[in-house]
Design a protein around this motif. Structure first.
Motif, PDB file in Angstrom:
ATOM      1  N   ARG A 193     -26.934 -13.208  13.843  1.00 34.20           N
ATOM      2  CA  ARG A 193     -26.622 -12.073  14.711  1.00 34.20           C
ATOM      3  C   ARG A 193     -27.075 -10.756  14.051  1.00 34.20           C
ATOM      4  O   ARG A 193     -27.672  -9.892  14.704  1.00 34.20           O
ATOM      5  CB  ARG A 193     -25.118 -12.033  15.003  1.00 34.20           C
ATOM      6  CG  ARG A 193     -24.735 -11.007  16.044  1.00 34.20           C
ATOM      7  CD  ARG A 193     -23.256 -11.037  16.391  1.00 34.20           C
ATOM      8  NE  ARG A 193     -22.467 -10.620  15.229  1.00 34.20           N
ATOM      9  CZ  ARG A 193     -21.590 -11.365  14.593  1.00 34.20           C
ATOM     10  NH1 ARG A 193     -21.341 -12.597  15.006  1.00 34.20           N
ATOM     11  NH2 ARG A 193     -20.931 -10.918  13.560  1.00 34.20           N
ATOM     12  N   GLU A 222     -20.370 -15.834   4.296  1.00 30.85           N
ATOM     13  CA  GLU A 222     -19.184 -16.570   3.849  1.00 30.85           C
ATOM     14  C   GLU A 222     -18.122 -16.672   4.939  1.00 30.85           C
ATOM     15  O   GLU A 222     -17.433 -17.679   5.043  1.00 30.85           O
ATOM     16  CB  GLU A 222     -18.573 -15.896   2.621  1.00 30.85           C
ATOM     17  CG  GLU A 222     -19.360 -16.096   1.354  1.00 30.85           C
ATOM     18  CD  GLU A 222     -18.693 -15.444   0.153  1.00 30.85           C
ATOM     19  OE1 GLU A 222     -17.451 -15.285   0.165  1.00 30.85           O
ATOM     20  OE2 GLU A 222     -19.407 -15.091  -0.789  1.00 30.85           O
ATOM     21  N   THR A 223     -17.970 -15.601   5.719  1.00 29.95           N
ATOM     22  CA  THR A 223     -16.871 -15.576   6.697  1.00 29.95           C
ATOM     23  C   THR A 223     -17.269 -16.095   8.070  1.00 29.95           C
ATOM     24  O   THR A 223     -16.435 -16.648   8.782  1.00 29.95           O
ATOM     25  CB  THR A 223     -16.315 -14.154   6.844  1.00 29.95           C
ATOM     26  OG1 THR A 223     -17.364 -13.260   7.251  1.00 29.95           O
ATOM     27  CG2 THR A 223     -15.694 -13.682   5.532  1.00 29.95           C
ATOM     28  N   GLU A 224     -18.536 -15.912   8.457  1.00 29.55           N
ATOM     29  CA  GLU A 224     -18.971 -16.316   9.788  1.00 29.55           C
ATOM     30  C   GLU A 224     -20.085 -17.354   9.781  1.00 29.55           C
ATOM     31  O   GLU A 224     -20.478 -17.848  10.833  1.00 29.55           O
ATOM     32  CB  GLU A 224     -19.427 -15.092  10.586  1.00 29.55           C
ATOM     33  CG  GLU A 224     -18.328 -14.065  10.807  1.00 29.55           C
ATOM     34  CD  GLU A 224     -18.806 -12.882  11.627  1.00 29.55           C
ATOM     35  OE1 GLU A 224     -19.712 -13.063  12.461  1.00 29.55           O
ATOM     36  OE2 GLU A 224     -18.271 -11.781  11.427  1.00 29.55           O
ATOM     37  N   GLY A 225     -20.633 -17.622   8.603  1.00 34.97           N
ATOM     38  CA  GLY A 225     -21.696 -18.621   8.492  1.00 34.97           C
ATOM     39  C   GLY A 225     -23.023 -18.114   9.020  1.00 34.97           C
ATOM     40  O   GLY A 225     -23.240 -16.908   9.188  1.00 34.97           O
ATOM     41  N   THR A 226     -23.898 -19.058   9.297  1.00 28.66           N
ATOM     42  CA  THR A 226     -25.254 -18.703   9.740  1.00 28.66           C
ATOM     43  C   THR A 226     -25.261 -18.005  11.092  1.00 28.66           C
ATOM     44  O   THR A 226     -26.174 -17.237  11.376  1.00 28.66           O
ATOM     45  CB  THR A 226     -26.156 -19.954   9.794  1.00 28.66           C
ATOM     46  OG1 THR A 226     -25.565 -20.909  10.664  1.00 28.66           O
ATOM     47  CG2 THR A 226     -26.353 -20.549   8.412  1.00 28.66           C
ATOM     48  N   VAL A 227     -24.247 -18.260  11.910  1.00 28.50           N
ATOM     49  CA  VAL A 227     -24.168 -17.588  13.216  1.00 28.50           C
ATOM     50  C   VAL A 227     -24.063 -16.083  13.017  1.00 28.50           C
ATOM     51  O   VAL A 227     -24.759 -15.307  13.681  1.00 28.50           O
ATOM     52  CB  VAL A 227     -22.962 -18.117  14.034  1.00 28.50           C
ATOM     53  CG1 VAL A 227     -22.767 -17.303  15.293  1.00 28.50           C
ATOM     54  CG2 VAL A 227     -23.146 -19.587  14.347  1.00 28.50           C
ATOM     55  N   GLY A 228     -23.213 -15.650  12.099  1.00 28.76           N
ATOM     56  CA  GLY A 228     -23.057 -14.223  11.829  1.00 28.76           C
ATOM     57  C   GLY A 228     -24.307 -13.607  11.235  1.00 28.76           C
ATOM     58  O   GLY A 228     -24.713 -12.512  11.618  1.00 28.76           O
ATOM     59  N   VAL A 257     -20.689 -11.724   5.339  1.00 33.82           N
ATOM     60  CA  VAL A 257     -20.745 -12.284   6.696  1.00 33.82           C
ATOM     61  C   VAL A 257     -21.117 -13.763   6.630  1.00 33.82           C
ATOM     62  O   VAL A 257     -20.564 -14.582   7.367  1.00 33.82           O
ATOM     63  CB  VAL A 257     -21.719 -11.486   7.587  1.00 33.82           C
ATOM     64  CG1 VAL A 257     -21.979 -12.190   8.911  1.00 33.82           C
ATOM     65  CG2 VAL A 257     -21.172 -10.080   7.840  1.00 33.82           C
TER      66      VAL A 257
END
Length: 121
Positions: free
Chosen positions: A57, A48-54, A46
């Motif tokens: 969350r 890698e794919t969504e960054g710190t936002v993911g 997550v």
């Protein structure tokens, strides 16, 4: 002198035959370690794919947290390769509520002692 010979024979036998069937506690530790590593891999993906936002969350929701509340060893059978095929049941506490699972897995001697769990029995 006799005690030293007995100790050497016991040590050689243990080395040649592995460390023996895993105890319930050793199995619990191995399963917990594997689950922790799998959760960490998901969080890394997550990230890698969504960054710190993911990742934020996931942390806010608590979905990466679990607790092993119960673990019971069932039967174990030694495999030809020296590993053990063991049944077990586990109860996990999660943010979504308790999860229960019964299954089988492969337990092999780890590189630093103890056992390593693989659900590919």
């Amino acid at each position: 002198m006799g005690a030293a010979v007995i100790a050497i024979v016991v040590w050689v036998t243990a080395v040649l035959n592995g460390i023996g069937e895993p105890s319930e506690d050793a199995m619990r530790r191995a399963v917990t370690t594997t689950l922790s590593n799998q959760v960490r891999a998901v969080v890394d993906f997550v990230a890698e794919t969504e960054g710190t936002v993911g990742v934020d969350r996931i942390r806010r929701a608590g979905t990466a947290l679990f607790e092993v509340r119960g673990f019971r060893k069932q039967d174990c059978a030694r495999r030809p390769d020296g590993d053990y095929d063991c049944g077990f049941s586990v109860e996990l506490g999660t943010v979504a509520g308790p999860l229960q699972h019964s299954g089988r897995g492969r337990f092999r001697a780890g590189p630093r002692g103890g056992f390593v769990f693989s659900d590919a029995a």
